[in-house]
Design an enzyme around this catalytic site. Structure first.
Site, PDB file in Angstrom:
ATOM      1  N   ASP A  73      -0.216 -56.755 -44.513  1.00 12.98           N
ATOM      2  CA  ASP A  73      -0.831 -57.805 -44.696  1.00 12.98           C
ATOM      3  C   ASP A  73      -0.327 -58.836 -43.620  1.00 12.98           C
ATOM      4  OD1 ASP A  73      -1.731 -60.201 -46.113  1.00 12.98           O
ATOM      5  OD2 ASP A  73       0.473 -60.775 -46.677  1.00 12.98           O
ATOM      6  N   ASP A  75      -0.317 -62.969 -43.607  1.00 13.04           N
ATOM      7  CA  ASP A  75       0.415 -64.197 -43.785  1.00 13.04           C
ATOM      8  C   ASP A  75       1.483 -64.014 -44.701  1.00 13.04           C
ATOM      9  OD1 ASP A  75      -2.095 -66.637 -43.054  1.00 13.04           O
ATOM     10  OD2 ASP A  75      -2.856 -64.731 -43.537  1.00 13.04           O
ATOM     11  N   GLY A 163      -6.205 -61.605 -46.397  1.00 14.25           N
ATOM     12  CA  GLY A 163      -7.348 -62.494 -46.989  1.00 14.25           C
ATOM     13  C   GLY A 163      -7.500 -63.716 -46.197  1.00 14.25           C
ATOM     14  N   ASP A 230       3.181 -59.173 -49.445  1.00 15.33           N
ATOM     15  CA  ASP A 230       4.049 -60.194 -50.155  1.00 15.33           C
ATOM     16  C   ASP A 230       3.522 -60.631 -51.303  1.00 15.33           C
ATOM     17  OD1 ASP A 230       2.401 -61.664 -48.294  1.00 15.33           O
ATOM     18  OD2 ASP A 230       3.391 -63.374 -49.397  1.00 15.33           O
ATOM     19  N   ASN A 233      -2.537 -60.115 -53.989  1.00 12.61           N
ATOM     20  CA  ASN A 233      -3.606 -59.269 -53.604  1.00 12.61           C
ATOM     21  C   ASN A 233      -3.305 -58.230 -52.540  1.00 12.61           C
ATOM     22  OD1 ASN A 233      -2.861 -61.124 -51.341  1.00 12.61           O
ATOM     23  ND2 ASN A 233      -4.796 -61.496 -50.550  1.00 12.61           N
TER      24      ASN A 233
HETATM   25 MG   LIG Z   1       0.613 -62.557 -47.416  1.00 16.82          MG
END
Ligand SMILES: [Mg+2]
Length: 275
Positions: A73, A75, A163, A230, A233
């Protein structure tokens, strides 16, 4: 036997003795981390607290030497910010947007719907402000460069799935030499955000699908894939991977992953690839 891993290079004599008595085995110095095998089932939360470092048990069938793909991921995992919250700050609406982001990452809101809602709030923002977020606020989390260098040296592919937005993943791909990226495309007209996402929304399902597609393309099995994230999603893709890593993650995410890192930086992932 349980395969325990201690993500620290620094163990005092006192802690070494504690570990030997708790686990009934001597920790082995692996040059950067420690590991040991023990039949005992130790309460990890207690030993983490005592040693003040990340301690994990690796799944039985996981072999770090077989890993060929890391899917991560962006962010709050590869980087330290939530880009959308910082973009919102450029409009003076950070608290409004970050409250929604936070709830979505805890899994309390539908990710796709909440993303459309947040992007709509960004309508009219000049694109230069995205560049400002990248230049002034986007920082890699500690250990990111070490980890990426190790992956490059080891021939392990790296996919950044987010995302968040292609504006940032594209730049990171070029800068860090990433193999694959997937993210949402912000609609832009006349140099300003339209408030819409162009194309399909990249959420939990898309992240998992990319992991499967890349595994197929590379001719590898799920147990040769590490997935890290983290937020809620990230859980679908983490479910498929041979090893799932919760990086400074929400409690709901930590409960559903194989290992968790809460003290160490991203380069602690190298430990599991070496053990
Ligand atoms: Mg994240």
């Amino acid at each position: 036997m349980n395969k325990y891993i201690f993500h620290t290079s620094d163990i005092s004599n006192k802690d070494f003795e504690l570990m030997t008595s708790v686990f009934g085995a001597d920790p082995e110095d692996k040059d950067g981390f420690y590991s040991l095998q023990s039949a005992k089932n130790i309460d990890l939360s207690v030993i983490r607290e005592q040693l003040q470092c990340d301690v994990n048990i690796l799944p039985d069938n996981f072999d770090g030497g077989q890993v060929r793909l890391l899917v991560t991921d962006m962010d709050s995992t590869l980087i330290s910010i939530e880009c959308i919250d910082e973009i919102a700050d450029m409009l003076g609406i950070k608290s409004k947007v970050s409250a929604i982001t936070e709830a979505a990452m805890r899994g309390e809101l539908d990710f796709e719907a909440s993303l459309m809602q947040r992007v709509a709030l960004l309508k009219g923002l000049p694109v230069e402000q995205l560049q400002r977020v990248y230049d002034e606020r986007l920082k890699l989390n500690p250990g990111a460069e070490n980890l990426i260098n190790y992956l490059h040296e080891s021939g392990i592919k790296l996919a950044l799935v987010s995302g968040g937005f292609t504006f940032f993943t594209d730049k990171l791909k070029d800068r860090l030499g990433l193999d694959y990226t997937l993210a949402n495309t912000l609609g832009i007209e006349n140099g300003c955000l339209t408030g819409n996402v162009d194309g399909d929304i990249i959420g939990a399902q898309s992240k998992a699908e990319l992991l499967l597609k890349l595994s197929h393309d590379l001719g590898i099995e799920p147990h040769q894939v590490v997935a890290m994230g983290d937020g809620a999603n990230d859980l679908l893709m983490m479910d498929i991977a041979g090893l799932s890593v919760a990086y400074h993650a929400k409690p709901t995410v930590q409960e559903q992953t194989h290992i968790q890192l809460n003290v160490a930086g991203l380069d602690a992932v190298i430990d599991v690839l070496k053990v």
